[in-house]
Write a protein that holds these residues in place. Sequence first.
Motif, PDB file in Angstrom:
ATOM      1  N   UNK A  37       0.827  -1.120   0.021  1.00 56.45           N
ATOM      2  CA  UNK A  37       0.341   0.122   0.037  1.00 56.45           C
ATOM      3  C   UNK A  37       0.784   1.223  -0.027  1.00 56.45           C
ATOM      4  N   UNK A  38       0.908   1.760  -1.009  1.00 54.98           N
ATOM      5  CA  UNK A  38       2.030   2.845  -1.350  1.00 54.98           C
ATOM      6  C   UNK A  38       1.680   4.203  -0.906  1.00 54.98           C
ATOM      7  N   UNK A  39       0.336   4.316  -0.378  1.00 59.87           N
ATOM      8  CA  UNK A  39       0.045   5.704  -0.093  1.00 59.87           C
ATOM      9  C   UNK A  39       0.576   5.873   1.538  1.00 59.87           C
ATOM     10  N   UNK A  40       0.873   4.971   2.137  1.00 60.05           N
ATOM     11  CA  UNK A  40       1.333   4.887   3.179  1.00 60.05           C
ATOM     12  C   UNK A  40       2.776   5.110   3.506  1.00 60.05           C
ATOM     13  N   UNK A  41       3.137   6.286   4.637  1.00 57.42           N
ATOM     14  CA  UNK A  41       4.312   6.183   4.791  1.00 57.42           C
ATOM     15  C   UNK A  41       4.623   5.446   6.281  1.00 57.42           C
ATOM     16  N   UNK A  42       5.672   4.455   6.545  1.00 58.72           N
ATOM     17  CA  UNK A  42       5.897   3.547   7.465  1.00 58.72           C
ATOM     18  C   UNK A  42       7.390   3.207   8.037  1.00 58.72           C
ATOM     19  N   UNK A  43       7.370   3.003   8.933  1.00 65.17           N
ATOM     20  CA  UNK A  43       8.476   2.400   9.629  1.00 65.17           C
ATOM     21  C   UNK A  43       8.235   1.226  10.601  1.00 65.17           C
ATOM     22  N   UNK A  44       9.271   0.177  10.548  1.00 65.69           N
ATOM     23  CA  UNK A  44       8.809  -0.793  11.691  1.00 65.69           C
ATOM     24  C   UNK A  44      10.318  -1.424  12.018  1.00 65.69           C
ATOM     25  N   UNK A  45       9.928  -2.120  13.050  1.00 69.07           N
ATOM     26  CA  UNK A  45      10.835  -3.012  13.768  1.00 69.07           C
ATOM     27  C   UNK A  45      11.713  -3.728  12.797  1.00 69.07           C
ATOM     28  N   UNK A 163       2.831   3.583  11.028  1.00 68.73           N
ATOM     29  CA  UNK A 163       2.110   3.945   9.848  1.00 68.73           C
ATOM     30  C   UNK A 163       1.278   5.541   9.656  1.00 68.73           C
ATOM     31  N   UNK A 164       1.657   6.327   8.520  1.00 69.14           N
ATOM     32  CA  UNK A 164       0.910   7.665   8.680  1.00 69.14           C
ATOM     33  C   UNK A 164       0.445   7.721   7.121  1.00 69.14           C
ATOM     34  N   UNK A 165      -0.892   8.227   7.130  1.00 63.36           N
ATOM     35  CA  UNK A 165      -1.572   8.233   5.884  1.00 63.36           C
ATOM     36  C   UNK A 165      -2.750   9.324   5.976  1.00 63.36           C
ATOM     37  N   UNK A 166      -3.035   9.718   4.806  1.00 65.50           N
ATOM     38  CA  UNK A 166      -4.164  10.483   4.658  1.00 65.50           C
ATOM     39  C   UNK A 166      -5.367   9.581   3.992  1.00 65.50           C
ATOM     40  N   UNK A 167      -4.916   8.663   3.422  1.00 68.34           N
ATOM     41  CA  UNK A 167      -5.733   7.873   2.522  1.00 68.34           C
ATOM     42  C   UNK A 167      -5.691   6.397   3.105  1.00 68.34           C
ATOM     43  N   UNK A 168      -6.916   6.128   3.451  1.00 73.56           N
ATOM     44  CA  UNK A 168      -7.040   4.599   4.043  1.00 73.56           C
ATOM     45  C   UNK A 168      -7.973   3.681   3.201  1.00 73.56           C
ATOM     46  N   UNK A 169      -8.958   4.233   2.445  1.00 66.90           N
ATOM     47  CA  UNK A 169     -10.243   3.604   1.972  1.00 66.90           C
ATOM     48  C   UNK A 169      -9.785   2.351   1.216  1.00 66.90           C
ATOM     49  N   UNK A 170      -8.787   2.407   0.297  1.00 62.05           N
ATOM     50  CA  UNK A 170      -8.336   1.202  -0.316  1.00 62.05           C
ATOM     51  C   UNK A 170      -7.953   0.143   0.704  1.00 62.05           C
ATOM     52  N   UNK A 171      -6.963   0.463   1.494  1.00 62.07           N
ATOM     53  CA  UNK A 171      -6.612  -0.508   2.468  1.00 62.07           C
ATOM     54  C   UNK A 171      -7.683  -1.120   3.400  1.00 62.07           C
TER      55      UNK A 171
END
Length: 320
Positions: A37-45, A163-171
């Motif tokens: 899901x490329x509209x997400x900005x994300x970081x993880x362990x 995860x940070x996003x403005x767009x969630x509907x597709x997810x």
Amino acid sequence: MAFDAKVLADSLSPAGYRLTTLEAAFPRFVLAEFNTHRVFSRNSASSRAIPIAKQLRRVLEEPYVPIEFGSNQPGMQAGPALTGEKREAAEREWLRGRDDAVRRVLGLVASPDALAGGADLLEILGQVEEAIRDKSQPSEWLNVHKQVANRLLEPFMWHTVIVTATEWDNFWNLRCHPDAQPEIRLVAEKMRAAVEASEPGELGWDEWHLPLVRAEDREQVGSSEDLIKISAGRCARVSYLTHAGKRDLQADIELHDRLLESGHMSPLEHPARPLTSDELAHNEWSGNFRGWHAYRKSISGEANPLGPKVPARAAASLVA
């Protein structure tokens, strides 16, 4: 650990655009699907960052076990889930696989000879931890680095993501669907519920969305520039705490500076400011955010981090 989702920051711009940051916990093997899901900005362990002994103990004491064992059939969706004795037998096999992986990792860290005789895995791990702590590893140890050894444990790991996003509907549409793998469907449903239950805070044009920055931090740190850095540093660690288990504002700032210097830019995507009226009139999108401008996007050369480096004080112009 368990499936979980919670809102870390939820902001509404003056123009009505919502930006939300979540922390989510789910099995490590779901990460590949999550990352599509490329509209997400994300970081993880990272498996490369967590010490081997610590990861081994987690996997032994709190492994991920599938929430269901679907029966085999053609196609991507499993058939009816196993129940009763078959379910119990499948879980035993899964945990035997975990034990096999732990043995192989212990062999990579220490010596395969240490595993002879079927000794208790927690007992062996305790001996390995003691040797590491006392810096008394025998010369015959293989001593393979965690960036390799930990990979064998990933099917049994829990994983935490910011995860940070403005767009969630597709997810929501794809991952809350009955056809989705049960693990990603469960965490997606928890994420959607957390967003629906959250009330975003209204920000002014000159205010910032700052995940993991607490009210106490704002009282101690007078500089908006430093608060932005603190937020980015904590998102890189996926935690309020340093790797040493402490809250350290200066360590957060220094981590941000190292990330910027080395070109690791993704943690800098979580802090963001509202797009101005003039910017919105030109284009309501900035990168993967709608109505918001990520801190990363304000840094010259952010799209080519291996190019010339920018000074660590690049944030200064953002908060003038």
